[in-house]
Write a protein that holds these residues in place. Sequence first.
Motif, PDB file in Angstrom:
ATOM      1  N   GLN A 178      48.026  49.535  65.233  1.00  0.00           N
ATOM      2  CA  GLN A 178      46.610  49.869  65.251  1.00  0.00           C
ATOM      3  C   GLN A 178      45.736  49.080  64.289  1.00  0.00           C
ATOM      4  OE1 GLN A 178      47.333  54.313  64.751  1.00  0.00           O
ATOM      5  NE2 GLN A 178      45.748  54.377  66.332  1.00  0.00           N
ATOM      6  N   TYR A 179      46.260  48.753  63.108  1.00  0.00           N
ATOM      7  CA  TYR A 179      45.420  48.203  62.038  1.00  0.00           C
ATOM      8  C   TYR A 179      45.163  46.710  62.255  1.00  0.00           C
ATOM      9  CZ  TYR A 179      44.123  46.747  57.282  1.00  0.00           C
ATOM     10  OH  TYR A 179      43.493  46.204  56.194  1.00  0.00           O
ATOM     11  N   LEU A 180      43.883  46.323  62.253  1.00  0.00           N
ATOM     12  CA  LEU A 180      43.493  44.942  62.518  1.00  0.00           C
ATOM     13  C   LEU A 180      43.398  44.090  61.247  1.00  0.00           C
ATOM     14  CD1 LEU A 180      40.847  45.369  65.368  1.00  0.00           C
ATOM     15  CD2 LEU A 180      43.313  45.000  65.517  1.00  0.00           C
ATOM     16  N   LEU A 181      43.982  44.567  60.147  1.00  0.00           N
ATOM     17  CA  LEU A 181      44.293  43.745  58.977  1.00  0.00           C
ATOM     18  C   LEU A 181      43.073  43.168  58.256  1.00  0.00           C
ATOM     19  CD1 LEU A 181      47.277  41.957  60.722  1.00  0.00           C
ATOM     20  CD2 LEU A 181      47.491  43.429  58.717  1.00  0.00           C
ATOM     21  N   GLY A 182      41.985  43.931  58.234  1.00  0.00           N
ATOM     22  CA  GLY A 182      40.756  43.428  57.656  1.00  0.00           C
ATOM     23  C   GLY A 182      40.802  43.174  56.160  1.00  0.00           C
ATOM     24  N   THR A 183      41.453  44.034  55.395  1.00  0.00           N
ATOM     25  CA  THR A 183      41.592  43.788  53.961  1.00  0.00           C
ATOM     26  C   THR A 183      42.593  42.665  53.715  1.00  0.00           C
ATOM     27  OG1 THR A 183      41.094  46.108  53.469  1.00  0.00           O
ATOM     28  CG2 THR A 183      42.150  44.818  51.727  1.00  0.00           C
ATOM     29  N   SER A 184      43.694  42.713  54.431  1.00  0.00           N
ATOM     30  CA  SER A 184      44.778  41.744  54.242  1.00  0.00           C
ATOM     31  C   SER A 184      44.306  40.315  54.432  1.00  0.00           C
ATOM     32  CB  SER A 184      45.907  42.033  55.239  1.00  0.00           C
ATOM     33  OG  SER A 184      46.238  43.399  55.286  1.00  0.00           O
ATOM     34  N   ILE A 185      43.498  40.066  55.460  1.00  0.00           N
ATOM     35  CA  ILE A 185      43.137  38.697  55.805  1.00  0.00           C
ATOM     36  C   ILE A 185      42.167  38.078  54.818  1.00  0.00           C
ATOM     37  CG2 ILE A 185      41.204  39.313  57.320  1.00  0.00           C
ATOM     38  CD1 ILE A 185      43.836  36.494  57.812  1.00  0.00           C
ATOM     39  N   ALA A 186      41.468  38.889  54.039  1.00  0.00           N
ATOM     40  CA  ALA A 186      40.519  38.338  53.065  1.00  0.00           C
ATOM     41  C   ALA A 186      41.201  37.864  51.786  1.00  0.00           C
ATOM     42  CB  ALA A 186      39.461  39.396  52.728  1.00  0.00           C
ATOM     43  N   ARG A 187      42.340  38.441  51.449  1.00  0.00           N
ATOM     44  CA  ARG A 187      42.948  38.174  50.142  1.00  0.00           C
ATOM     45  C   ARG A 187      43.439  36.741  49.969  1.00  0.00           C
ATOM     46  NH1 ARG A 187      39.656  41.777  49.446  1.00  0.00           N
ATOM     47  NH2 ARG A 187      40.310  43.837  48.755  1.00  0.00           N
ATOM     48  N   PRO A 188      44.061  36.117  50.966  1.00  0.00           N
ATOM     49  CA  PRO A 188      44.510  34.735  50.737  1.00  0.00           C
ATOM     50  C   PRO A 188      43.369  33.767  50.461  1.00  0.00           C
ATOM     51  CG  PRO A 188      44.927  35.436  53.017  1.00  0.00           C
ATOM     52  CD  PRO A 188      44.561  36.644  52.246  1.00  0.00           C
ATOM     53  N   LEU A 189      42.219  33.963  51.088  1.00  0.00           N
ATOM     54  CA  LEU A 189      41.082  33.083  50.826  1.00  0.00           C
ATOM     55  C   LEU A 189      40.574  33.278  49.400  1.00  0.00           C
ATOM     56  CD1 LEU A 189      38.884  31.084  51.519  1.00  0.00           C
ATOM     57  CD2 LEU A 189      37.659  32.915  52.729  1.00  0.00           C
ATOM     58  N   ILE A 190      40.498  34.527  48.941  1.00  0.00           N
ATOM     59  CA  ILE A 190      40.074  34.773  47.562  1.00  0.00           C
ATOM     60  C   ILE A 190      41.060  34.150  46.585  1.00  0.00           C
ATOM     61  CG2 ILE A 190      39.669  36.564  45.830  1.00  0.00           C
ATOM     62  CD1 ILE A 190      38.666  38.359  48.116  1.00  0.00           C
ATOM     63  N   ALA A 191      42.366  34.307  46.862  1.00  0.00           N
ATOM     64  CA  ALA A 191      43.384  33.707  45.991  1.00  0.00           C
ATOM     65  C   ALA A 191      43.248  32.187  45.973  1.00  0.00           C
ATOM     66  CB  ALA A 191      44.773  34.105  46.467  1.00  0.00           C
ATOM     67  N   LYS A 192      43.021  31.594  47.129  1.00  0.00           N
ATOM     68  CA  LYS A 192      42.861  30.130  47.218  1.00  0.00           C
ATOM     69  C   LYS A 192      41.684  29.666  46.375  1.00  0.00           C
ATOM     70  CE  LYS A 192      41.459  26.686  50.705  1.00  0.00           C
ATOM     71  NZ  LYS A 192      39.994  26.750  50.476  1.00  0.00           N
ATOM     72  N   ARG A 193      40.568  30.372  46.477  1.00  0.00           N
ATOM     73  CA  ARG A 193      39.384  29.959  45.727  1.00  0.00           C
ATOM     74  C   ARG A 193      39.565  30.195  44.226  1.00  0.00           C
ATOM     75  NH1 ARG A 193      36.521  26.413  44.656  1.00  0.00           N
ATOM     76  NH2 ARG A 193      34.282  26.606  44.356  1.00  0.00           N
ATOM     77  N   LEU A 194      40.262  31.265  43.841  1.00  0.00           N
ATOM     78  CA  LEU A 194      40.569  31.497  42.430  1.00  0.00           C
ATOM     79  C   LEU A 194      41.321  30.303  41.845  1.00  0.00           C
ATOM     80  CD1 LEU A 194      41.744  35.232  42.302  1.00  0.00           C
ATOM     81  CD2 LEU A 194      39.799  34.266  41.065  1.00  0.00           C
ATOM     82  N   VAL A 195      42.304  29.817  42.586  1.00  0.00           N
ATOM     83  CA  VAL A 195      43.105  28.687  42.116  1.00  0.00           C
ATOM     84  C   VAL A 195      42.252  27.433  42.032  1.00  0.00           C
ATOM     85  CG1 VAL A 195      45.047  27.177  42.686  1.00  0.00           C
ATOM     86  CG2 VAL A 195      45.283  29.654  42.947  1.00  0.00           C
ATOM     87  N   GLU A 196      41.423  27.199  43.045  1.00  0.00           N
ATOM     88  CA  GLU A 196      40.557  26.018  43.032  1.00  0.00           C
ATOM     89  C   GLU A 196      39.614  26.029  41.834  1.00  0.00           C
ATOM     90  OE1 GLU A 196      40.312  25.284  47.892  1.00  0.00           O
ATOM     91  OE2 GLU A 196      38.689  26.316  46.834  1.00  0.00           O
ATOM     92  N   ILE A 197      39.024  27.195  41.561  1.00  0.00           N
ATOM     93  CA  ILE A 197      38.095  27.297  40.430  1.00  0.00           C
ATOM     94  C   ILE A 197      38.833  27.128  39.109  1.00  0.00           C
ATOM     95  CG2 ILE A 197      36.527  28.860  39.212  1.00  0.00           C
ATOM     96  CD1 ILE A 197      35.760  30.011  41.973  1.00  0.00           C
ATOM     97  N   ALA A 198      40.048  27.642  39.032  1.00  0.00           N
ATOM     98  CA  ALA A 198      40.853  27.446  37.820  1.00  0.00           C
ATOM     99  C   ALA A 198      41.068  25.957  37.571  1.00  0.00           C
ATOM    100  CB  ALA A 198      42.185  28.166  37.952  1.00  0.00           C
ATOM    101  N   HIS A 199      41.337  25.208  38.624  1.00  0.00           N
ATOM    102  CA  HIS A 199      41.527  23.768  38.470  1.00  0.00           C
ATOM    103  C   HIS A 199      40.215  23.085  38.085  1.00  0.00           C
ATOM    104  CE1 HIS A 199      45.222  23.922  41.376  1.00  0.00           C
ATOM    105  NE2 HIS A 199      45.475  24.458  40.199  1.00  0.00           N
ATOM    106  N   GLU A 200      39.109  23.511  38.678  1.00  0.00           N
ATOM    107  CA  GLU A 200      37.808  22.895  38.393  1.00  0.00           C
ATOM    108  C   GLU A 200      37.355  23.148  36.957  1.00  0.00           C
ATOM    109  OE1 GLU A 200      35.074  24.441  41.280  1.00  0.00           O
ATOM    110  OE2 GLU A 200      36.276  23.745  42.975  1.00  0.00           O
TER     111      GLU A 200
END
Length: 418
Positions: free
Chosen positions: A98-120
């Motif tokens: 039933q669950y269309l994974l709305g919270t789950s799908i947002a987390r990898p993008l936030i994690a990716k951007r966190l890492v990018e900003i850490a590098h910047e």
Amino acid sequence: MPSRAKDHRPMSKSVKKIVLAYSGGLDTSVILKWLQDHYDAEVVTFTADLGQGEELAPARRKAEKAGVKEIYIDDLREEFVRDYCFPMVRANAVYEGQYLLGTSIARPLIAKRLVEIAHETGADAVAHGATGKGNDQVRFELGVAALDPDLKCIAPWREWDLNSRTKLIEYAEANGIEVAKDKRGEAPFSVDANLWHTSSEGKILEDPAEEASDIVYQRTNAPEDAPDTPEYITIGFERGDAVSINGKPLSPATVLTKLNEYGRIHGIGRLDLVENRFVGMKSRGIYETPGGTILMMAHRGIEQITLDRGAMHLKDELMPRYAKLLYEGFWFSPEREMLQAAIDHSQRHVTGEVRLKLYKGSVTVVGRSSPATLYSLAHVTFEEDMVYDQKDAEGFIRLNALRLKLMARRKRVLGEND
């Protein structure tokens, strides 16, 4: 006396700069101050605009007031839908049926951007506000580990003793942190939102036997209050991705925004679910995924006439594994990427249009067309045809029945009754 957080300094000597996933709400505002004090480190804030529908200027203002010098507020809506939601739709991913994974799908993008900003910014750590009971701590930290294994990941909820709303407010007031007036009492429930969905959990929703109040629903009309006349829309697809509504080309985020509006009007996409969290407990959530529900139904509709039976059935076998990987935070894992490659290959001919009927909480596929259709009226017609010899079915049935006959005869010989 105001509550004081325990002084944990496990990485204070090695951590000089931290990128914090920051919403500007009570939790992350307290975390910001706590990180500054207990790690004696500079904190960079990152706020992601994923279409949550909230004003983001207050987050900047609060970060500035806290002395933050580097503040990132990024509009990630198009990237979110194009590179995360759409691949998930191609997979028809649904968790636990039933669950269309709305919270789950947002987390990898936030994690990716966190890492990018850490590098910047030259940061050596990232931090998040996920609690030690939930799935998000896993999703954030697995994402960071996959993208930069040398970055430290700080989870204050697993370190401090500010383990209640009252203690958070006391700490905030003792440190001059602004507390919204509606946070001064017991919050009725917590909400996570993005362009794909809203998720409401906790407090008044914790008893799964009690029906959720109407105040919980924020993005959809009650189905009984939806229009009495159905509305028809057409979604165009190219290679498995939605590219137009009613013949008008739209960007990925605009497609989802428009479908959210259709879903809101017609009360589509509500879900009351008790799910199995990755950390082991069951939790009850109220989800609203208006546009996503419409889009998933439409995608199934176009696949019905463009996917071969074998490919469709294999996709359906792979889907639960894909959904589980996404739910548990393994977006950046090699197995998810392998599954995605197979799924994306299957979408080469998933192109065409789907017509849908929206009515009082339901979405129904009522028409499908594609230049790459596998549907053959000549073969399926009940009228006379020149392409299919019905006598051929007799041998087909005999061959498939052979093993069943052999087992039946063995049972007879052995005297077995079941």
